[in-house]
Enzyme design. Structure first.
Site, mmCIF file in Angstrom:
data_model
loop_
_atom_site.group_PDB
_atom_site.id
_atom_site.type_symbol
_atom_site.label_atom_id
_atom_site.label_comp_id
_atom_site.label_asym_id
_atom_site.label_seq_id
_atom_site.Cartn_x
_atom_site.Cartn_y
_atom_site.Cartn_z
ATOM 1 N N TRP B 184 0.859 -1.196 0.000
ATOM 2 C CA TRP B 184 0.000 0.000 0.000
ATOM 3 C C TRP B 184 0.888 1.236 0.000
ATOM 4 O O TRP B 184 1.830 1.319 0.790
ATOM 5 C CB TRP B 184 -0.885 -0.046 1.239
ATOM 6 C CG TRP B 184 -1.799 1.113 1.421
ATOM 7 C CD1 TRP B 184 -2.639 1.658 0.486
ATOM 8 C CD2 TRP B 184 -1.994 1.857 2.626
ATOM 9 N NE1 TRP B 184 -3.348 2.697 1.048
ATOM 10 C CE2 TRP B 184 -2.973 2.833 2.361
ATOM 11 C CE3 TRP B 184 -1.456 1.783 3.908
ATOM 12 C CZ2 TRP B 184 -3.412 3.748 3.318
ATOM 13 C CZ3 TRP B 184 -1.898 2.689 4.866
ATOM 14 C CH2 TRP B 184 -2.861 3.664 4.564
ATOM 15 N N ASP B 265 -0.597 -5.714 9.262
ATOM 16 C CA ASP B 265 -1.568 -4.682 8.919
ATOM 17 C C ASP B 265 -2.836 -5.425 8.499
ATOM 18 O O ASP B 265 -2.850 -6.087 7.461
ATOM 19 C CB ASP B 265 -1.041 -3.799 7.780
ATOM 20 C CG ASP B 265 -1.984 -2.636 7.472
ATOM 21 O OD1 ASP B 265 -1.662 -1.827 6.575
ATOM 22 O OD2 ASP B 265 -3.056 -2.529 8.118
ATOM 23 N N LYS B 301 -13.099 -0.602 5.806
ATOM 24 C CA LYS B 301 -13.761 -1.374 4.757
ATOM 25 C C LYS B 301 -14.786 -2.338 5.307
ATOM 26 O O LYS B 301 -15.900 -2.417 4.795
ATOM 27 C CB LYS B 301 -12.753 -2.170 3.908
ATOM 28 C CG LYS B 301 -11.349 -1.662 3.959
ATOM 29 C CD LYS B 301 -11.110 -0.446 3.102
ATOM 30 C CE LYS B 301 -9.624 -0.141 3.132
ATOM 31 N NZ LYS B 301 -9.297 1.159 2.648
#
Lengths: 441, 456
Positions: B184, B265, B301
């Site tokens: 990311w 993560d 999300k």
């Protein structure tokens, strides 16, 4: 004693690491317990106290006359209005821009030229703390050798913020413990020079031009001591002469005089003098949105192009720290500021809060005087905003907590917002008790 | 430049400024907007006050965010066929944003209760911290039972990662974080700003459009002892390529061998398989070995709470005493960053996860969302296999997991996707299946096949 990793010898590091070999444990042995935050730690102690008479005069959070947290009516109304609106991935950019503009107007004036000409960089931030931190990081990035000059005293977290942003701090003298007011002459002197104490010796050095000065435009925290208008003019003039950068931390707009515009007067004076200032704003207290973390950081610029550049840099700093501020709080503020009825209601509610606090100041002082206290309590009504810098010594503070279950910060700062008609007698008695035998002031 | 004004100001403080000095001062400054001289009297001296002189003149525009640019370009496109596969946010089959029903219910409950808005403690809402750790490790996990997890509420994944980065910088100065290649985009920004050095471990193999497992193991082995290895718990962003459980075991082996510390993560728990528990398997595998680890979580999300900024940093320590100390230091890092975290998102999560009925409802909605993405993957794969006569193996679409898919398209091919087909994606070849509907799969397949075969 706990030491940091860098203090360990190579052999010790290997030993610590080897503790982890095989089952990966022991990584955090060298991490010591952090001391409690001097302000928020007071709330922790208060919460842990089982005594029903306990009173929290620590954190600067408004209480109504029943000692209860207050959610403003304008906020409740706004909440109903936004309920069900499907805001998801982010605040729409038009809402966000509008909110920044409304915030800037609160700080710089409705008719500010800088706003009309888009000569400011504004970003929404995580309340006042977040706004200050963004600025501190920005300052470090673009003025890596600069210092931040903080008033003595100032809000304790200011020290932490600039330290963690790796900007070294300097002090300028502010509060006079004898008069319990402003030591104006020395303040001016410190703007021109900086007073450095090195062990036995003290010396005067010029405060390097283009230093950064952090100012509280109203309701100074923790002292409640604000410069007069004339004094602000002189401060502005002296800062301009030395080409210093004025950074305002405005966390209590509305709480000093009850009027938003009045409380931003200092900033307007600086603008009139041609300063291009920075300003951190918080909606925590004046909108009662404490837990929602809504604030704004703005920096005045030479022109709109520079404003866009600075804004992009601030956003970049924010993106690597937390992304964007939380939308719920932003929507509440935005709704209130852009709805004229709600905004009017808000202004009335601020006046009411400020009035209650001022009223409590008067009552507290009267009670202490009626009790026959030998001390001079004039500063209780002289000081403005949420706090009173009581002059109570650390021993008094400890005694108040232990014996009377009254909690305040160790520097003797009292949140008057936590005093009510019901508890003011108790508080006055307690203060009188612990200060009875002390030296007259 | 503004030097003429500055020289005026930097004369020694004791000299008074005379009127004649003012007249000598130049009035045009560097061409920046309007600069003019105003005089002000303070009784004793008059001084020329320069307006519009900023000390930030030299500051340049920061580069635009690579992902936001995609959405902007998409919005500007007037073509009916346009498709936005850049967005890392869930869309319904109708390609509309989706507010989860459980979130609406939780917010209504909160509105009815009329809760106050007091500051949370620095570490966040206690109820939230409890449920978030339980969600990650399982409520009956020994690390939770024994109080070995330090959990602090953070500003979504970003904020939680930043807290951890600051902790690493302070207590392991010089220690490196290893991040996957690719990862990311914001990971690098976070570690750079936190002044934590980083380097990359091989991850994506363009030849197989899969995991370069040997490269990954080699690079982790080669890193200096005591490095932090950043791992995506599930649904790797941007590739969608996750290690198998067997591979996770081997990764854990080499991390233990080299005395590294795993740093997860977890931004998509629930989105990989559809099951919240299953998606936590990698983290739980490491915890079960008694390893100390860091885990950043996000509810952006999986609960659609993107804009509320709700997440957490968890540090699993070898003892409850260590956990308490680490938690206190995380608080010390958070206080000068934002004082205390935002209350709204925390309450929503606490209400949902803490209420059995709402929690069940969430799990069902999670399965639906993940299921929709799996369905879209299948249809895309079917369309590609049916339309592409070259015999290319498109099965990586099915093997990849989560919202994203690394198509293997290079930059010019990705540009072709956009310029010819109005399909918006990031230049690294990543598409977000969360932004794809069943109805558009055939069109997308055509676009991909054309870009892959006809553009180099």
């Amino acid at each position: 004693m706990w030491r940091t990793w860098r203090c360990l010898t190579t052999r010790e590091r290997r030993r610590v690491s080897s503790l982890s070999s095989g089952n990966g444990t022991g990584w955090w042995d060298h991490v010591g317990p952090a001391p409690k935050d001097p302000i928020l730690g007071v709330t922790e102690a208060f919460l842990a106290d089982p005594n029903p008479e306990k009173i929290n005069l620590g954190v600067g959070a408004y209480r109504d006359d029943e000692g209860k947290p207050l959610v403003l009516q304008c906020v409740r109304n706004a909440e109903s209005m936004i309920s069900g609106t499907e805001f998801l991935e982010s605040l729409s950019s038009s809402v966000s821009l509008r909110l920044v503009e409304e915030s800037a107007k609160l700080a710089y004036g409705e008719d500010s030229d800088a706003i009309k000409e888009q000569r400011y960089a504004g970003v929404l931030a995580l309340s006042g703390t977040g706004a200050c931190r963004l600025f501190a990081e920005f300052q470090r990035r673009f003025y890596p050798k600069s210092h931040i000059f903080l008033s003595s005293p100032t809000w304790s977290n200011h020290h932490n913020i600039w330290r963690d942003a790796q900007v070294p701090e300097r002090k300028f003298r502010y509060y006079d413990p004898d008069s319990k007011g402003l030591q104006f002459a020395t303040l001016i002197d410190d703007i021109k020079h900086v007073f450095i104490e090195k062990g036995m010796f003290s010396c005067m050095q010029n405060a390097p031009d283009r230093s950064f000065f952090l100012l509280h435009p109203c309701a100074h925290n923790p002292t409640g001591v604000d410069p007069s208008e004339e004094q602000w003019r002189e401060i502005s003039y002296q800062l301009k002469k030395k080409n210093h950068f004025p950074f305002f931390d405005m966390a209590y707009q509305g709480f000093a005089s009850g009027c938003l515009d009045e409380d931003a007067k200092a900033i307007h004076i600086f603008l009139d003098d041609g300063h291009l200032v920075g300003c951190a704003q918080s909606y925590a207290k004046n909108m009662g949105l404490y837990g929602h973390r809504v604030g704004c950081l703005s920096v005045l610029c030479a022109d709109a192009k520079q404003a866009a550049a600075i804004k992009s840099q601030l956003q970049q700093i924010a993106r690597a720290m937390y992304g964007s501020p939380p939308v719920h709080g932003l929507l509440l503020v935005s709704t209130i500021l852009t709805d004229s009825k709600l905004k009017r209601l808000w202004k009335t509610e601020i006046k009411d809060m400020a009035k209650r606090i001022t009223g409590m100041r008067v009552v507290l002082r009267e009670k202490l005087e009626k009790l026959g206290s030998a001390h001079n309590w004039q500063h209780i009504t002289d000081q403005v905003g949420m706090f009173c810098f009581s002059g109570l010594a650390p021993e008094h503070v400890d005694q108040l907590a232990k014996e009377f279950h009254i909690y305040m910060t160790h520097d003797g700062r009292i949140s008057i917002a936590g005093i009510t008609s019901n508890n003011v007698d108790y508080v006055a008695n307690a203060i009188h008790e612990v200060t009875r035998s002390g030296p007259k002031s | 430049m503004a030097s003429s004004m500055l020289s005026l100001a930097s004369t020694s403080p004791s000299s008074s400024l005379s009127l004649s000095d003012n007249w000598k001062v130049k009035t045009k400054i560097g061409g920046f907007g309007n600069a003019f001289v105003k005089t002000k009297s303070f009784g004793r001296t008059t001084m020329a006050v320069a307006l519009n002189v900023s000390r930030f003149e030299g500051i340049t525009m920061a580069p635009p965010d690579p992902i936001l640019g995609v959405s902007e370009a998409f919005r500007a496109d007037t073509n009916d066929l346009k498709l936005n596969l850049g967005v890392g946010a869930y869309r319904t089959e109708e390609l509309q944003p989706y507010v989860l029903n459980v979130v609406k219910k939780a917010e209504n409950l909160m509105l009815e209760r009329g809760e106050n808005k007091e500051y949370l403690p620095i570490e966040g809402l206690a109820a939230f911290n409890n449920v978030t750790a339980q969600l990650l490790f399982g409520a009956d996990n020994p690390v939770i039972q024994q109080g070995k997890v330090a959990t602090v509420q953070g500003l979504s994944g970003t904020g939680s990662l930043r807290l951890a980065a600051a902790l690493i910088e302070r207590y392991f100065p010089g220690a490196k974080v290893l991040i996957s290649s690719p990862t990311w985009g914001n990971h690098k920004n976070i570690f750079n700003d936190a002044r934590v050095p980083w380097s990359e471990y091989r991850y994506y193999d363009p030849k197989t459009v899969g995991l370069d497992f040997n490269g990954m193991i080699d690079d982790i082995k080669a890193a200096p002892e005591g490095s932090f290895i950043l791992l995506h718990g599930c649904a790797h962003n941007p590739t969608g390529i996750d290690p198998t459980l067997e591979q996770w075991e081997k990764i854990a082996d080499v991390i233990q061998e080299k005395n590294h510390i795993p740093f997860f993560d977890v931004a998509y728990q629930g989105f990989a398989s559809g099951s919240l528990d299953e998606d936590a398997a990698s983290v739980r595998l490491f915890a079960a070995r008694g390893m100390e680890l860091l885990v950043a979580q996000s509810y952006s999300k999986n609960l659609g709470l993107y804009a509320e900024r709700i997440g957490a940093i968890n540090v699993v320590c070898s003892s409850s005493d260590a956990a308490a100390r680490v938690k206190s230091q995380l608080k010390r890092i958070a206080r000068p960053m934002y004082s205390n975290p935002p209350v709204h998102g925390a309450r929503i999560v606490a209400n949902i996860v803490g209420d059995p009925a709402l929690f069940k409802e969430w799990k069902d909605e999670m399965e639906l969302m993940a299921g929709r993405i799996k369905g879209v993957r299948q249809k895309l794969f079917n369309s590609l296999s049916a339309k592409d006569k070259s015999g290319k193996d498109w099965s990586f679409i099915l093997k990849q997991i989560g919202m994203f898919s690394f198509t293997g398209l290079n930059k010019s091919q990705s540009d072709n996707m956009t310029n010819k087909w109005h399909v918006y994606m990031t230049k690294d070849g990543r598409i977000s299946l969360a932004g794809l509907s069943l109805a558009k799969c055939e069109y997308l397949a055509d676009a991909i096949i054309d870009s892959y075969h006809n553009v180099s």
